[in-house]
Scaffold this active site. Structure first.
Site, PDB file in Angstrom:
ATOM      1  CD1 TRP A   1      -2.136  -2.184   1.915  1.00 48.99           C
ATOM      2  CD2 TRP A   1      -2.979  -1.321   0.034  1.00 48.99           C
ATOM      3  NE1 TRP A   1      -3.152  -3.003   1.481  1.00 48.99           N
ATOM      4  CE2 TRP A   1      -3.676  -2.508   0.332  1.00 48.99           C
ATOM      5  CE3 TRP A   1      -3.329  -0.600  -1.114  1.00 48.99           C
ATOM      6  CZ2 TRP A   1      -4.722  -2.997  -0.474  1.00 48.99           C
ATOM      7  CZ3 TRP A   1      -4.361  -1.086  -1.917  1.00 48.99           C
ATOM      8  CH2 TRP A   1      -5.043  -2.264  -1.595  1.00 48.99           C
TER       9      TRP A   1
ATOM     10  CG  ASP B   1      -3.576   3.832   4.192  1.00 49.20           C
ATOM     11  OD1 ASP B   1      -4.690   3.677   4.739  1.00 49.20           O
ATOM     12  OD2 ASP B   1      -3.150   3.078   3.285  1.00 49.20           O
TER      13      ASP B   1
ATOM     14  CE  LYS C   1      -8.773  -3.311   4.043  1.00 51.56           C
ATOM     15  NZ  LYS C   1      -7.994  -2.457   3.163  1.00 51.56           N
TER      16      LYS C   1
HETATM   17  C1  LIG Z   1      -7.399  -2.044   2.063  1.00 50.63           C
HETATM   18  C2  LIG Z   1      -6.340  -1.010   2.134  1.00 50.63           C
HETATM   19  C3  LIG Z   1      -6.222   0.011   1.177  1.00 50.63           C
HETATM   20  C4  LIG Z   1      -7.124   0.086  -0.039  1.00 50.63           C
HETATM   21  O1  LIG Z   1      -8.340   0.549   0.326  1.00 50.63           O
HETATM   22  P1  LIG Z   1      -9.519   0.841  -0.722  1.00 50.63           P
HETATM   23  O2  LIG Z   1     -10.561   1.400   0.183  1.00 50.63           O
HETATM   24  O3  LIG Z   1      -9.884  -0.441  -1.360  1.00 50.63           O
HETATM   25  O4  LIG Z   1      -9.035   1.844  -1.712  1.00 50.63           O
HETATM   26  C5  LIG Z   1      -5.254   0.965   1.357  1.00 50.63           C
HETATM   27  N1  LIG Z   1      -4.419   0.930   2.414  1.00 50.63           N
HETATM   28  C6  LIG Z   1      -4.489  -0.035   3.346  1.00 50.63           C
HETATM   29  C7  LIG Z   1      -3.532  -0.028   4.496  1.00 50.63           C
HETATM   30  C8  LIG Z   1      -5.447  -1.035   3.230  1.00 50.63           C
HETATM   31  O5  LIG Z   1      -5.511  -2.004   4.161  1.00 50.63           O
END
Ligand SMILES: *Cc1c(COP(=O)(O)O)cnc(C)c1O
Length: 361
Positions: free
Chosen positions: A102, A172, A196
């Site tokens: 990511w 993030d 999540k």
């Molecule tokens: C799942 C995830 C993403 C991607 O998220 P989307 O909402 O599908 O764009 C980005 N960063 C992390 C750390 C993730 O776990």
């Protein structure tokens, strides 16, 4: 047959109580005679949902008054673009700390917008750990420093806040938001796709310090600017109303659990159950992650052979434990044990791991 033990990495398990409330209110939301999905986003009822979700985020995370809470769309992936579009300008350089796939995706988007710099990276060690402060080298004239607080695929997590001085720190936090108390003031902006730990897919939680908003680029289309959504209280255009409604229910559920300190304690107990089996039987279960960098949300582990790994996933699924296959880019197993995954589910998995070891070890 009923519900399974859900270890999916995302979208992921939601609290049963939340789903039941949504089911109960599905056809007639609080006497409105319609579903939340059918309400106007300008209605009193929806305004109350939007406000309550905002207040609950503020309360749970102890947000200082100079932070805005936004409910956006496009997932964390749109944030990979929105962050540099808004804050990478005036000849500055965007700094990224590389801790997994990511981070790579985030950096790639920034490099479309302007100059970037890897302030640290553990790529050469297969992202098995989080870099320490002594490994950071920021560029000249940094626009911001970006981290991924939990690395969903590699199974690592930041357990310290990187020392970046006065440079705005952006995180993030998609896979560990609301899983533990957070020192928000150390961050200028935090974003997280809800799917999540916080709700269903379709809504992205953003918390941003007003001082950072003052530095926003003036040459970005309105929809992609944070101030557009901040000024409109996340009602600039039609929001994902049902997703925000579910997010709000999950936030209420977290409050009911006793808030983030209590949730953190539960999460530590859950993770400890699984990690202690891995550690006690390291001749069979292998963790590719450095102990200090272990994630409390995504537990990645390997077995002696790929064949055993396939059997593990197959037999676990037959025992109603789903979602345990590791990400296709790293293989092995991954147990995602977000807030809504119960201690009971983790106990079931721990029991299964012991059984599998006895049969195959
Ligand atoms: C799942 C995830 C993403 C991607 O998220 P989307 O909402 O599908 O764009 C980005 N960063 C992390 C750390 C993730 O776990």
């Amino acid at each position: 047959m009923g519900r399974v033990y859900n270890f999916n990495p995302g979208p992921a398990a939601l609290p049963l109580a939340v789903l039941e409330q949504a089911q109960q209110e599905l056809l007639d939301y609080q006497g409105s005679g319609m579903s939340v999905m059918e309400l106007s986003h300008r209605s009193k009822e929806y305004e109350a949902i939007n406000n309550q979700a905002n207040e609950r985020v503020r309360r749970l995370l102890g947000l200082p008054a100079d932070y805005k809470v936004l409910f956006l769309q496009g997932g964390a992936s749109l944030q990979f673009a929105m962050v540099p579009l808004n804050f990478l300008h005036s000849g500055k350089t965007a700094n990224y700390i590389m801790t997994g796939s990511w981070s790579e995706k985030a950096l790639k988007e920034a490099s479309v917008v302007g100059p970037t710099h890897e302030a640290a990276s553990t790529a050469s060690e297969n992202y098995c750990r989080i870099p320490g402060n002594d490994e950071l080298t920021l560029s000249d004239n940094p626009a911001y420093v970006h981290i991924n607080s939990n690395n969903t695929i590699y199974g690592t997590q930041w357990h310290h806040v990187p020392a970046v001085g006065d440079v705005p720190l952006i995180s993030d936090a998609s896979s560990d938001i609301l899983s533990r108390p957070l020192d928000v003031e150390k961050f200028a902006l935090i974003y997280a796709g809800a799917q999540k730990n916080a709700g269903p897919s379709g809504v992205t939680l953003v918390m941003v310090r007003e001082r950072l908003l003052a530095d926003e680029s003036k040459s970005v289309p309105a929809f992609l600017r944070y101030t557009t959504h901040a000024k409109a209280d996340s009602l600039y255009n039609t929001p994902p109303t049902f997703a925000v409604y579910l997010l709000n229910l999950v936030l209420g559920w977290i409050e009911g659990q006793g808030g983030l300190a209590a949730i953190d304690e539960q999460n530590r107990a859950k993770a400890n159950l699984i990690y202690s089996i891995i550690d006690e039987h390291s001749e069979f279960f292998r963790s590719p992650v450095q102990v200090e960098s272990r994630s409390l949300m995504n537990i990645v582990f390997r077995l002696p052979t790929e064949e055993l790994e396939q059997q593990f996933v197959k037999q676990a699924t037959a025992a109603r434990m789903v979602g345990l296959k590791g990400h296709r880019s790293v293989g092995g197993m991954r147990a995602s044990i977000y807030n809504a995954v119960s201690l009971e589910a983790c106990e079931a998995l721990a029991g299964f791991m012991r059984q599998f070891l006895q049969a195959n070890g």
